[in-house]
Design an enzyme around this catalytic site. Structure first.
Site, PDB file in Angstrom:
ATOM      1  N   SER A  44    -112.439  29.729  27.695  1.00 41.13           N
ATOM      2  CA  SER A  44    -111.918  30.139  28.997  1.00 41.13           C
ATOM      3  C   SER A  44    -110.936  29.121  29.542  1.00 41.13           C
ATOM      4  O   SER A  44    -110.681  28.097  28.954  1.00 41.13           O
ATOM      5  CB  SER A  44    -113.079  30.366  29.962  1.00 41.13           C
ATOM      6  OG  SER A  44    -114.171  29.541  29.653  1.00 41.13           O
ATOM      7  N   THR A 100    -107.666  19.636  17.646  1.00 45.31           N
ATOM      8  CA  THR A 100    -108.081  20.688  18.593  1.00 45.31           C
ATOM      9  C   THR A 100    -108.889  19.996  19.695  1.00 45.31           C
ATOM     10  O   THR A 100    -108.309  19.450  20.623  1.00 45.31           O
ATOM     11  CB  THR A 100    -108.893  21.801  17.901  1.00 45.31           C
ATOM     12  OG1 THR A 100    -109.987  21.232  17.184  1.00 45.31           O
ATOM     13  CG2 THR A 100    -108.021  22.595  16.942  1.00 45.31           C
ATOM     14  N   ASN A 118    -118.560  23.161  24.834  1.00 45.58           N
ATOM     15  CA  ASN A 118    -118.707  24.401  24.086  1.00 45.58           C
ATOM     16  C   ASN A 118    -119.132  25.594  24.923  1.00 45.58           C
ATOM     17  O   ASN A 118    -119.079  26.730  24.462  1.00 45.58           O
ATOM     18  CB  ASN A 118    -119.673  24.196  22.920  1.00 45.58           C
ATOM     19  CG  ASN A 118    -119.017  23.363  21.845  1.00 45.58           C
ATOM     20  OD1 ASN A 118    -118.013  23.772  21.299  1.00 45.58           O
ATOM     21  ND2 ASN A 118    -119.547  22.180  21.599  1.00 45.58           N
ATOM     22  N   GLU A 131    -118.117  16.381  19.266  1.00 47.32           N
ATOM     23  CA  GLU A 131    -117.942  16.792  20.662  1.00 47.32           C
ATOM     24  C   GLU A 131    -119.023  16.171  21.546  1.00 47.32           C
ATOM     25  O   GLU A 131    -120.213  16.360  21.312  1.00 47.32           O
ATOM     26  CB  GLU A 131    -117.943  18.316  20.756  1.00 47.32           C
ATOM     27  CG  GLU A 131    -116.627  18.891  20.221  1.00 47.32           C
ATOM     28  CD  GLU A 131    -116.648  20.383  19.998  1.00 47.32           C
ATOM     29  OE1 GLU A 131    -115.570  20.964  19.898  1.00 47.32           O
ATOM     30  OE2 GLU A 131    -117.748  20.961  19.916  1.00 47.32           O
ATOM     31  N   LYS A 140    -108.971  16.206  11.024  1.00 43.11           N
ATOM     32  CA  LYS A 140    -109.280  16.676  12.371  1.00 43.11           C
ATOM     33  C   LYS A 140    -110.654  17.329  12.318  1.00 43.11           C
ATOM     34  O   LYS A 140    -111.098  17.808  11.275  1.00 43.11           O
ATOM     35  CB  LYS A 140    -108.242  17.657  12.898  1.00 43.11           C
ATOM     36  CG  LYS A 140    -108.135  19.002  12.227  1.00 43.11           C
ATOM     37  CD  LYS A 140    -109.138  20.056  12.567  1.00 43.11           C
ATOM     38  CE  LYS A 140    -109.322  20.261  14.035  1.00 43.11           C
ATOM     39  NZ  LYS A 140    -110.350  21.361  14.230  1.00 43.11           N
ATOM     40  N   THR A 153    -116.226  20.000   6.497  1.00 42.73           N
ATOM     41  CA  THR A 153    -116.130  21.023   7.530  1.00 42.73           C
ATOM     42  C   THR A 153    -115.154  20.651   8.623  1.00 42.73           C
ATOM     43  O   THR A 153    -115.539  20.412   9.741  1.00 42.73           O
ATOM     44  CB  THR A 153    -117.508  21.261   8.105  1.00 42.73           C
ATOM     45  OG1 THR A 153    -118.076  19.975   8.340  1.00 42.73           O
ATOM     46  CG2 THR A 153    -118.357  21.993   7.127  1.00 42.73           C
TER      47      THR A 153
END
Lengths: 413, 413
Positions: free
Chosen positions: B413, B158, B408, B285, B184, B195
């Site tokens: 969007s 992702t 994040n 991230e 992933k 997780t």
């Protein structure tokens, strides 16, 4: 680094009236900051009672240890606060600093060191040299005057972008009494307890045990329900002083926190504490939005609080709010990770007055546009209904922005 | 939004050998992403045993509920994974989607739906239409081939910036067996459990209960000791398949996880799990640095882990690392807030091999320059000695950067 004033700052800083029996002085001692005050002395009339609550950190600062000792006496003559250095994790030298500071203040006021209260805020782990300011204390106690609350709030700021002050007037036994409060705090803010510095004073006459009971209860839904970054400071201190000077105007001495005569006073105190606590959240480092998380229908108030904190501390929820994204999936995630009972298929979630999810699915009437309109507001109410019981709690937080990272990635240098 | 590849990505992506009994196919089903694969089918030989561990979330996704049921049978014929939509908090429709998907896969393979395993990853709360890909499954099970592990790892990404693969070869009862793993995960990563999504397969022959025992133990110091942002996903799934095909080459069937013959296999599995878990942390991230937090001298391993997680999850520690600031005061703060026993005046803290604090004070030999040199590395080891007992744990995390907020704050969007 200069940080712009939080967009959530009050439109104007309130002017606080004097509190009889409280005198204030500030100074620029040059402890760390240049060109601003960093030392606060609050001189309290003899007979002033005191209550306090402190950080739950297992590694508290030297001033926190010191205050816990002084609190046992129940009376206070002075408060000395410095900003720029937290005097935390400073070992033996830290204890020497608190002792020297208290001795200088006690000598100036001719009282015991157990009537002195201390707080320090700023960087952790750097030795704090009491010599930088202890010789200023005698002069400051002489110079202290009854106004100066705004100067007091300014002297204790660190990364705060605005001074935090508030005041209430309330009738107690036929006499009007005043409560003033100041606070500082912008990062390293999480329950428990009262993860910042805050000092509140009143001219009411309240015995120390009653004062302590009122404070301990009042911080639950206020300072203990605020989180900026889930990080609990080593230095969190909230002290409440009652000078008793209103007794001369017929105000009775309150010796039981549950005395019905003090009900309005307690309500005013609770309201003032919540006001200050929310000011702290609204000045969260880098904050552009206040998040108000209410969890209802939990199996208990404690369960509701734990779930609300899980939501309010979630980096993914906080970044979604920063991005004005009504990402309720992340709210579900945070409910799920809290560890408290939750039934996925009974959950309902509101952003403001827009119900975005119900019965474990997106609300059939969900409108992205309506939810987005809520997300553009400066205050974002998130309400979760669990449908399991009557437990309820509200927690206050702020969004997580790039500015938080910038402020904290470059704090010491 | 295009995110640059993490600077902590491996220098080259390893090529994985085939696992006998495992065939792989991927497809671009257009579930959310355009121009990339988003559907993975792994076909497993009959007799394949399976173990699994899942999120501890109280609001798990529909595929997690489905896998928990299938796991009771102990055998697997196929794994179907989609990216782009987590099928989480999708209510009745979510359950319909898992049922439809499993039925299509079971029909293609002429097996029961309880031999089908499912995982979905991506946005939460959006209905996932099984019709988008269920009619592809028959063709995919036919087309599946023994190589294709890299394509598998890519199809399940992702916000990952690189595919995560690793492999081990180990001798088991005189025969060489292989273990392959993919994973992933880049955000919403926190214990417990595992997780993210990870799928591991081996040609060893291991009975399902023994396989489950090995997996449950192996995830403790690996996937359950990784945190990116303290946020626990609704979808975390780690499945371990053993096809047993190595039995034809003389590999014995293992029916007890503690069988000494399987000691090397267990060690290789544990090592592979840690490798994959660290790859997840290193692709956190916005991450630019890996943080390795080791707590020693705690009253128990569990206490050490809780303190290590408190440090690894602290936004203030993570932003300090991002800013290459050896701000050990924030480490003290995080030790103090963990709630486990700690004696401030016995603490020692190391960044890399530099001791920055000892006996509750800054190390007398502390050199800001030496500490800063450590902070410029891509891996930042933080070691805390509590001096209370023999408890020890290591947790892996990453720094908190402005890019995390950017990723994040603009995900949906």
């Amino acid at each position: 680094m200069t940080t712009p004033v939080s967009p959530l700052a009050p439109a104007s800083i309130p002017e606080l009236p004097p509190i009889e029996g409280v005198r204030i002085a500030t100074a620029a001692a040059g402890i760390k900051y240049k060109g601003r005050t960093d030392l606060l002395v609050m001189v309290l009339d003899a007979q002033t009672t005191v209550a306090g609550v402190f950080t739950t950190s297992k590694c508290p600062s030297a001033p926190v240890d010191f205050c816990r000792e002084s609190l046992k006496g129940g009376t206070a003559r002075a408060l000395v606060v410095n900003s720029g250095n937290a005097n935390a994790f400073t070992g033996r030298r830290g204890r020497e600093t608190t002792a020297l500071t208290a001795e200088a203040a006690a000598a100036a006021l001719d009282c015991g060191t157990d009537a002195i209260f201390l707080a320090s805020t700023g960087v952790i782990g750097e030795p704090l040299d009491a010599g930088r300011f202890s010789d200023l204390l005698a002069g400051l106690t002489d110079a202290a005057r009854e106004d100066g609350w705004r100067e007091a709030a300014e002297a204790i700021m660190t990364t705060d972008t605005y001074p935090k002050l508030t005041t209430r007037k309330v009738t107690l036994g036929g006499a009007t009494v005043t409560i003033n409060g100041i606070a500082k705090g912008a990062g390293m803010i999480a329950p428990d307890m009262a993860t910042m510095l805050s000092f509140v004073a009143t001219d009411a006459a309240i015995a120390a045990p009653a004062l302590q009971a009122m404070l301990a209860k009042g911080v639950g839904p206020s300072f203990n329900s605020v989180t900026v970054d889930s990080d609990t400071s080593t230095s969190d201190t909230l002290l409440l002083f009652a000078t008793g000077r209103a007794a001369a105007r017929g105000c009775p001495t309150i010796s039981d926190a549950k005395d019905p005569a003090a009900a309005d006073f307690r309500a005013a105190l609770d309201d003032l504490l919540l006001d200050l606590a929310r000011q702290v959240a609204r000045d969260g480092e880098g904050a552009r939005k206040e998040i108000q998380v209410t969890v209802e229908g939990a199996t208990s108030d404690a369960a509701a609080k734990r779930i609300a904190l899980s939501i309010a501390n979630s980096p993914l929820v906080k970044t979604a709010v920063a991005g004005e994204d009504a990402n309720w999936g992340r709210v579900v995630m945070a409910v799920g990770k809290a560890g408290e009972e939750a039934d996925r298929d009974r959950l309902a979630i509101h952003f403001g007055d827009i119900r975005v999810a119900v019965d474990g699915e997106r609300d059939p009437a969900y409108s992205e546009a309506a939810a987005s309109a809520v997300m553009q507001r400066p205050e974002i109410p998130i309400r979760v209904e669990l449908g399991l019981g009557t437990g309820r709690w509200t927690v206050y937080s702020c969004d997580l922005t790039k500015e938080y990272v910038a402020i904290n990635g470059d704090y010491r240098s």
